[in-house]
Design a protein around this motif. Structure first.
Motif, short mmCIF file in Angstrom:
data_model
loop_
_atom_site.label_atom_id
_atom_site.label_comp_id
_atom_site.label_asym_id
_atom_site.label_seq_id
_atom_site.Cartn_x
_atom_site.Cartn_y
_atom_site.Cartn_z
N ALA A 33 0.81 -1.21 0.00
CA ALA A 33 0.00 0.00 0.00
C ALA A 33 0.85 1.26 0.00
N ARG A 34 2.09 1.17 0.48
CA ARG A 34 2.96 2.34 0.56
C ARG A 34 3.85 2.51 -0.66
N THR A 35 3.93 1.52 -1.54
CA THR A 35 4.90 1.55 -2.64
C THR A 35 4.64 2.70 -3.60
N LEU A 36 3.45 2.85 -4.12
CA LEU A 36 3.17 3.90 -5.09
C LEU A 36 3.32 5.30 -4.49
N PRO A 37 2.78 5.60 -3.31
CA PRO A 37 3.00 6.95 -2.76
C PRO A 37 4.47 7.28 -2.54
N VAL A 38 5.25 6.29 -2.12
CA VAL A 38 6.67 6.54 -1.90
C VAL A 38 7.39 6.75 -3.22
N LEU A 39 7.03 6.00 -4.24
CA LEU A 39 7.64 6.22 -5.55
C LEU A 39 7.28 7.59 -6.11
N LEU A 40 6.07 8.04 -5.89
CA LEU A 40 5.68 9.36 -6.34
C LEU A 40 6.34 10.47 -5.52
N LEU A 41 6.69 10.17 -4.30
CA LEU A 41 7.35 11.14 -3.44
C LEU A 41 8.85 11.24 -3.71
N PHE A 42 9.43 10.23 -4.35
CA PHE A 42 10.87 10.19 -4.54
C PHE A 42 11.39 11.37 -5.36
N LEU A 43 10.76 11.67 -6.49
CA LEU A 43 11.26 12.74 -7.36
C LEU A 43 11.24 14.11 -6.67
N PRO A 44 10.15 14.51 -6.01
CA PRO A 44 10.21 15.81 -5.31
C PRO A 44 11.27 15.86 -4.20
N VAL A 45 11.48 14.75 -3.52
CA VAL A 45 12.51 14.72 -2.47
C VAL A 45 13.89 14.87 -3.10
N TRP A 46 14.11 14.21 -4.22
CA TRP A 46 15.40 14.29 -4.91
C TRP A 46 15.67 15.71 -5.42
N VAL A 47 14.67 16.33 -6.01
CA VAL A 47 14.82 17.70 -6.51
C VAL A 47 15.06 18.66 -5.35
N ALA A 48 14.37 18.47 -4.26
CA ALA A 48 14.57 19.33 -3.09
C ALA A 48 15.99 19.18 -2.54
N ALA A 49 16.51 17.97 -2.51
CA ALA A 49 17.88 17.75 -2.03
C ALA A 49 18.90 18.40 -2.97
N ILE A 50 18.64 18.37 -4.26
CA ILE A 50 19.53 19.05 -5.21
C ILE A 50 19.48 20.56 -4.99
#
Length: 65
Positions: A33-50
Motif C-alpha cells: 500500500a505504501r509503494t506507489l506513494p513513496v515512488l511518487l514522493l521520490f522525485l520531489p525529495v530528490w529535486v529538493a535535495a539538489i
C-alpha cells in the motif's frame, strides 16, 4: 559551480533513496500500500535535495550537510 553540481549528483540521489526507503519501511500500513506513494514522493525529495545542495555557499558545506 562544478563542485556543487558533483555534490548534488553524488549526495542528493543516495539521500533521497535513503529517506524515501526509510519512509517506505517505517510507514503505516502494508508495504504494497505504501509503494506507489513513496515512488511518487521520490522525485520531489530528490529535486529538493539538489536545490538544497545549491543553496550552500561552498561544496564542502553542501557535502557535510
Amino acid at each position: 559551480m562544478l563542485s556543487k553540481s558533483l555534490v548534488a549528483i553524488l549526495v542528493a540521489l543516495p539521500a533521497a533513496i535513503a529517506l524515501t526507503g526509510a519512509l517506505a519501511l517505517l510507514g503505516p500500513g502494508t508495504l504494497q500500500a505504501r509503494t506507489l506513494p513513496v515512488l511518487l514522493l521520490f522525485l520531489p525529495v530528490w529535486v529538493a535535495a539538489i536545490c538544497v545542495a545549491f543553496a550552500f555557499r561552498s561544496a564542502v558545506r553542501a557535502a557535510l550537510w
